[in-house]
Motif scaffolding. Sequence first.
Motif, PDB file in Angstrom:
ATOM      1  N   PHE A   1      14.346  33.532   0.999  1.00  0.00           N
ATOM      2  CA  PHE A   1      14.044  33.004   2.326  1.00  0.00           C
ATOM      3  C   PHE A   1      14.134  35.008   3.014  1.00  0.00           C
ATOM      4  O   PHE A   1      15.629  35.024   3.277  1.00  0.00           O
ATOM      5  CB  PHE A   1      14.935  32.451   3.127  1.00  0.00           C
ATOM      6  N   LEU A   2      12.827  35.246   3.599  1.00  0.00           N
ATOM      7  CA  LEU A   2      13.839  36.966   4.334  1.00  0.00           C
ATOM      8  C   LEU A   2      13.986  36.788   5.608  1.00  0.00           C
ATOM      9  O   LEU A   2      13.095  35.788   6.254  1.00  0.00           O
ATOM     10  CB  LEU A   2      12.596  37.134   3.624  1.00  0.00           C
ATOM     11  N   SER A   3      15.328  37.165   5.725  1.00  0.00           N
ATOM     12  CA  SER A   3      14.987  36.857   7.784  1.00  0.00           C
ATOM     13  C   SER A   3      15.634  38.547   7.688  1.00  0.00           C
ATOM     14  O   SER A   3      15.620  39.546   7.062  1.00  0.00           O
ATOM     15  CB  SER A   3      17.016  36.341   7.655  1.00  0.00           C
ATOM     16  N   GLY A   4      16.034  38.936   9.147  1.00  0.00           N
ATOM     17  CA  GLY A   4      16.680  39.914   9.917  1.00  0.00           C
ATOM     18  C   GLY A   4      16.122  40.113  10.855  1.00  0.00           C
ATOM     19  O   GLY A   4      16.238  38.907  12.149  1.00  0.00           O
ATOM     20  N   LYS A   5      16.659  41.617  11.943  1.00  0.00           N
ATOM     21  CA  LYS A   5      16.120  41.299  13.602  1.00  0.00           C
ATOM     22  C   LYS A   5      16.009  42.310  13.648  1.00  0.00           C
ATOM     23  O   LYS A   5      16.365  43.351  12.789  1.00  0.00           O
ATOM     24  CB  LYS A   5      17.906  41.264  13.692  1.00  0.00           C
ATOM     25  N   LEU A   6      15.041  42.944  14.717  1.00  0.00           N
ATOM     26  CA  LEU A   6      14.104  43.549  14.779  1.00  0.00           C
ATOM     27  C   LEU A   6      14.724  43.970  16.359  1.00  0.00           C
ATOM     28  O   LEU A   6      14.602  43.345  17.034  1.00  0.00           O
ATOM     29  CB  LEU A   6      13.354  43.365  14.666  1.00  0.00           C
ATOM     30  N   VAL A   7      14.575  45.241  16.247  1.00  0.00           N
ATOM     31  CA  VAL A   7      15.290  46.113  17.590  1.00  0.00           C
ATOM     32  C   VAL A   7      14.410  47.735  17.943  1.00  0.00           C
ATOM     33  O   VAL A   7      14.159  47.988  17.283  1.00  0.00           O
ATOM     34  CB  VAL A   7      17.184  46.481  17.634  1.00  0.00           C
ATOM     35  N   GLU A   8      14.467  47.863  18.778  1.00  0.00           N
ATOM     36  CA  GLU A   8      14.184  49.633  19.697  1.00  0.00           C
ATOM     37  C   GLU A   8      15.058  50.305  19.374  1.00  0.00           C
ATOM     38  O   GLU A   8      16.410  50.496  19.201  1.00  0.00           O
ATOM     39  CB  GLU A   8      14.305  49.234  21.215  1.00  0.00           C
ATOM     40  N   ASN A   9      14.375  51.479  18.524  1.00  0.00           N
ATOM     41  CA  ASN A   9      15.539  52.490  18.532  1.00  0.00           C
ATOM     42  C   ASN A   9      16.696  53.343  19.014  1.00  0.00           C
ATOM     43  O   ASN A   9      17.697  53.871  19.192  1.00  0.00           O
ATOM     44  CB  ASN A   9      15.057  53.608  18.010  1.00  0.00           C
ATOM     45  N   LYS A  10      15.592  52.882  20.853  1.00  0.00           N
ATOM     46  CA  LYS A  10      16.258  53.881  21.548  1.00  0.00           C
ATOM     47  C   LYS A  10      17.455  53.459  22.126  1.00  0.00           C
ATOM     48  O   LYS A  10      19.083  53.346  22.441  1.00  0.00           O
ATOM     49  CB  LYS A  10      15.301  54.466  22.451  1.00  0.00           C
ATOM     50  N   LYS A  11      17.174  52.009  23.186  1.00  0.00           N
ATOM     51  CA  LYS A  11      17.927  50.890  23.376  1.00  0.00           C
ATOM     52  C   LYS A  11      18.615  50.349  22.371  1.00  0.00           C
ATOM     53  O   LYS A  11      19.453  49.853  23.301  1.00  0.00           O
ATOM     54  CB  LYS A  11      17.675  50.627  24.524  1.00  0.00           C
TER      55      LYS A  11
ATOM     56  N   CYS B   1       4.280  45.443  15.833  1.00  0.00           N
ATOM     57  CA  CYS B   1       4.223  44.734  17.757  1.00  0.00           C
ATOM     58  C   CYS B   1       3.823  45.949  18.785  1.00  0.00           C
ATOM     59  O   CYS B   1       3.764  47.204  17.954  1.00  0.00           O
ATOM     60  CB  CYS B   1       5.765  44.806  18.021  1.00  0.00           C
ATOM     61  N   MET B   2       3.339  45.403  19.635  1.00  0.00           N
ATOM     62  CA  MET B   2       2.375  46.183  19.904  1.00  0.00           C
ATOM     63  C   MET B   2       3.537  47.248  20.939  1.00  0.00           C
ATOM     64  O   MET B   2       4.360  46.749  21.620  1.00  0.00           O
ATOM     65  CB  MET B   2       1.223  45.623  21.064  1.00  0.00           C
ATOM     66  N   GLY B   3       3.107  48.460  21.078  1.00  0.00           N
ATOM     67  CA  GLY B   3       3.426  49.581  21.789  1.00  0.00           C
ATOM     68  C   GLY B   3       4.843  50.270  20.800  1.00  0.00           C
ATOM     69  O   GLY B   3       5.221  50.971  20.839  1.00  0.00           O
ATOM     70  N   TYR B   4       4.877  49.730  19.681  1.00  0.00           N
ATOM     71  CA  TYR B   4       5.678  50.822  18.380  1.00  0.00           C
ATOM     72  C   TYR B   4       5.555  50.456  17.465  1.00  0.00           C
ATOM     73  O   TYR B   4       3.816  49.755  16.885  1.00  0.00           O
ATOM     74  CB  TYR B   4       6.796  49.050  18.357  1.00  0.00           C
ATOM     75  N   ALA B   5       5.738  51.355  16.446  1.00  0.00           N
ATOM     76  CA  ALA B   5       5.022  51.744  15.212  1.00  0.00           C
ATOM     77  C   ALA B   5       4.877  50.945  14.058  1.00  0.00           C
ATOM     78  O   ALA B   5       6.518  50.133  13.767  1.00  0.00           O
ATOM     79  CB  ALA B   5       5.213  53.789  14.679  1.00  0.00           C
ATOM     80  N   GLN B   6       4.135  50.492  13.019  1.00  0.00           N
ATOM     81  CA  GLN B   6       4.437  49.422  12.414  1.00  0.00           C
ATOM     82  C   GLN B   6       4.798  49.482  11.424  1.00  0.00           C
ATOM     83  O   GLN B   6       4.780  51.366  10.623  1.00  0.00           O
ATOM     84  CB  GLN B   6       2.699  49.036  11.629  1.00  0.00           C
ATOM     85  N   VAL B   7       5.141  48.762  10.222  1.00  0.00           N
ATOM     86  CA  VAL B   7       6.249  49.016   9.371  1.00  0.00           C
ATOM     87  C   VAL B   7       5.919  48.409   8.186  1.00  0.00           C
ATOM     88  O   VAL B   7       6.402  47.482   8.597  1.00  0.00           O
ATOM     89  CB  VAL B   7       8.253  49.193   9.858  1.00  0.00           C
TER      90      VAL B   7
END
Length: 383
Positions: free
Chosen positions: A122-132, A175-181
């Motif tokens: 079970f891979l889990s986590g949270k995605l956030v924007e680097n600026k805000k 995600c649209m508008g963000y660099a792919q990881v």
Amino acid sequence: MFPLLILAILLLSFQTKAQQQDGSVFERRISIDQKNQSLDLILEQISWQANVFFSYDATLINTQEKQTIEAKNISLYNVLNELFDTNKFSFSERENQIIISEKNDLVSEIPANDSVKIKYFFLSGKLVENKKGEPIKYASVSILNKPIGTITNIDGEFLLKIHPKYIQDTVVISCMGYAQVRLPANKLLDEDLFILTPVSIRIKEVQVTAITPSQLLRNIRNNLELNYSSNLKLLTAFYRETVQQDNNYISVSEAVIEVLKSPYDNTSRTDLVRLLKARKSPDVQPFKWLNFKLQGGPFTITQLDVIKTMESFIDVKYQDMYDYEIDRVVWYNSHPVYVVKFHPVTSSFYPAFEGEMYVHRETFAVVHAITELVKQALLRRGK
């Protein structure tokens, strides 16, 4: 009410822990700092922290070998990858027991009909924007080139359940508008927070303008010299002509022809047609009666060039006698074209046509036309 509330909280806590135990033991995180210690001592400390037991062939592993490892809150799976050569050894689990075996050791493989339940990761986590630091919702988290994935919720959190055989595969976060990881799936066992960087994508300028049928017809006529050749053209073509009466073929003719197309800016010179090979099928029904005159032949097809003959539905002199409508935009031979429907406002003039024109959206060339004479005009002409 108070005792019942305490009981509900305890049950919820128990259920949450039970759900966590359904995952793989490899997900359990440990912290260990050992320098120049024997492997058996290191495994003993891991066993105590992660509440697991190790099974392995003592003849294959030198447990007295000195090793150094430093890990802080790292998954058990990645700690074992540091201790053992993953090109030589593999790990599998059965309940709280971890089996370390050689990769070519078929004995340790779990048979397909084994009653032991497979423990998924079970891979889990949270995605956030680097600026805000704002959570990124509805982002895609998936295994590369596999139909396995999920999306983040409104808080930017995700949970991806994968089979153990995919733990070495690549996870794609996008995600649209963000660099792919992209990163190995096992790296997600050690990370809880993933930061995406916004990117700007420069696209070609698009101009959206409304166009009326009158403007479209004007553009067709204004671009005739650009869209149609002013030189002679020699074309080779296949010609077929069929005539039916009462759903029976009464004439079938075929030919290979050459057409000498005269320049489009020279209306005084007609096109020329030469037969190279021709045949007529004898397997047809005879005429039952003849009450009309039929005119056809290969030369007739040159009269179907609506641009060269400047048929009435294109000619500016007759434009007011037709009703035009831009019906839709479609792809025709990999090009976007307007589909323009037209029909005469009145059938008092001859020839009056109805049908469709396919007009290239950028060059305004008529690339295709489907036309027929209006029946009322034909009847009036016959009188």
